[in-house]
Design an enzyme around this catalytic site. Structure first.
Site, short mmCIF file in Angstrom:
data_model
loop_
_atom_site.label_atom_id
_atom_site.label_comp_id
_atom_site.label_asym_id
_atom_site.label_seq_id
_atom_site.Cartn_x
_atom_site.Cartn_y
_atom_site.Cartn_z
N GLY A 181 -0.93 2.13 -2.81
CA GLY A 181 -1.15 2.26 -4.24
C GLY A 181 -0.20 1.59 -5.19
N GLY A 183 0.40 -1.67 -5.74
CA GLY A 183 0.06 -3.03 -6.13
C GLY A 183 -0.41 -3.16 -7.56
CB CYS A 186 -3.63 -1.20 -5.77
SG CYS A 186 -4.11 0.17 -4.69
#
EC number: 1.7.1.7
Length: 348
Positions: A181, A183, A186
Site C-alpha cells: 500500500g 506506492g 496504490c
C-alpha cells in the site's frame, strides 16, 4: 480482534541524524553492493536499486539505460515471449544480468516464465509478484519455481511482516519484496484498510530476512532520494522505485495532451486502467486498488537516476559511511513533525 499499540513509522516520520565523518567528497562513496544469494548461490554485484515491474516503468527501454548505471530493472510480466526474444537478441550479457523476469502465479504464467528463461542463461533473476504474498497458493508457486529453477535468484512478494518473510525465504525466496500500500498510485490502504507503514515494515522484515541469510527489497513509498536513503538506512538490501522513475522517455507509456501540455499516464497495476488494458476490465467480484494520474514528461531517465545516486552518496557522507553497505550501521533515525521548509513549495 486485537490492537497492537507499538507506533509504526513511514519515511515521512523520520530524518537521519548526521554524524562525524572522515569523508572528503561524495565521490569517495561506493554505492555498489555485493551479495551471494541464499538458495541460488549466485554472487551479484551492482547498485541495489530496481525499477518496478509496472508496465510504464519496468520496460525493455528502461532496462537498457539502467544497466549502464549498474542498476536492476524488474521487467513487467505483460511482454510476450516473442518480444522477450527480440530484446534478448538485441542486448548483451551485461544488460541481461541487470534484468529481473517478472511473473504472476497462474499455470500460464509458469509456462511463460520457463519459456523466457530458456532464451538466455544470463537471465538470472525471477520476480514473483502478487499484491498479497500471504496466500498459500503464492507460497506453493514459489516452492515450485524454486524446484524447477534451482540456480535462479528468486525475488518474491509482497509482504510486510517478519513471520511471512521467514516463510518465503524458507520456501525458496532469495529476496523478499516488502510493501503493501505505500506506492504513489496504490490505493490498497484506502480500499481495504490493510497495510503497514513502510519504514517499520523494512526494519522488521530486514531483521527477519537477515537472520536466515536472505535479503529484502523495499517496494514503494519513496518520493525523493532522501526516502531511498532512509530505506537503506532501515536495513533494505534493495530499493524498488516506481513513481520516481515514471513519465520518462523510456517508460513506453501512453502520452496524452492536457491544456496544450504533453503528459504521460501512470497507473497502479491493480488499477482499472491496468486491468482494462491487460485482463479486459475489473472483475465483478473485486475493486480496483490503484489510481491513474497524468504526469508531465520528464525527458531521459538518466538525469533522474544521477539525482537519486547523488542523493544517496550525500546521505552517506552525512553519516560517515564510505560505502552504501555501511549506511545501516551508521543510521540513527530521529522522529520529526516536519521534513522540509515549504515556503516556496515542495522540493522536486
Amino acid at each position: 480482534m486485537r490492537i497492537e499499540e507499538d507506533l509504526k513509522l513511514g519515511f515521512k516520520d523520520v530524518l537521519i541524524r548526521p554524524k562525524r565523518s572522515t569523508l572528503k567528497s561524495r565521490s569517495d562513496v561506493e554505492l555498489a553492493r555485493e551479495y551471494r544469494f541464499k538458495h541460488s548461490g549466485w554472487q551479484w554485484s551492482g547498485v541495489p536499486l530496481i525499477a518496478a515491474n509496472m508496465d510504464t516503468v519496468g520496460t525493455f527501454s528502461m532496462a537498457r539505460v539502467l544497466a549502464g548505471f549498474d542498476v536492476l530493472t524488474a521487467v513487467h510480466k505483460h511482454y510476450s515471449v516473442e518480444q522477450w526474444q527480440s530484446f534478448v537478441s538485441s542486448v548483451g550479457e551485461e544488460t541481461l544480468r541487470h534484468v529481473m523476469v517478472s511473473t504472476g502465479t497462474s499455470e500460464a504464467d509458469f509456462i511463460k516464465l520457463r519459456q523466457i528463461l530458456a532464451l538466455s542463461p544470463s537471465l538470472k533473476f525471477i520476480c514473483i509478484d502478487v499484491a498479497n504474498g500471504y496466500s498459500e497458493h503464492f507460497v506453493d508457486f514459489l516452492r515450485r519455481a524454486r524446484d524447477v529453477c534451482p540456480d535462479k535468484v528468486i525475488c518474491a512478494g509482497n509482504v510486510v511482516t517478519g513471520e511471512m518473510v521467514e516463510e518465503l525465504i524458507l520456501s525458496g525466496a532469495d529476496i523478499v519484496k516488502v510493501g503493501i500500500g505505500p506506492g504513489s498510485v496504490c490505493t490498497t490502504r484506502v480500499k481495504t484498510g490493510v497495510g503497514y507503514p513502510q519504514l517499520s515494515a523494512v526494519i522488521e522484515c530486514a531483521d527477519a530476512a537477515h537472520g536466515l541469510g536472505g535479503q529484502i527489497v523495499s517496494d514503494g513509498g519513496c518520493t525523493m532520494p532522501g526516502d531511498v536513503a532512509k530505506a537503506f538506512g532501515g536495513g533494505a538490501d534493495f530499493v524498488m522505485l516506481g513513481g520516481m522513475l515514471a513519465a520518462h522517455a523510456e517508460c513506453e507509456g501512453r502520452i496524452v495532451e492536457e491544456q496544450g501540455r504533453k503528459m504521460m499516464l501512470f497507473y497502479g497495476m491493480s488499477s482499472a486502467s491496468a486491468m482494462n488494458r491487460h485482463v479486459g476490465g475489473v472483475a465483478d467480484y473485486r475493486a480496483a486498488e490503484g489510481k491513474t494520474v497524468s504526469l508531465p514528461l520528464r525527458g531521459p531517465v538518466e538525469n533522474t537516476v544521477r539525482d537519486i545516486l547523488g542523493g544517496l552518496r550525500s546521505a552517506c557522507t552525512y553519516v560517515g559511511a564510505s560505502r552504501l553497505k555501511e549506511l545501516t550501521k551508521r543510521t540513527t533515525f530521529i522522529r520529526v513533525a516536519e521534513q522540509e521548509n515549504r515556503v516556496f513549495g515542495r522540493a522536486d
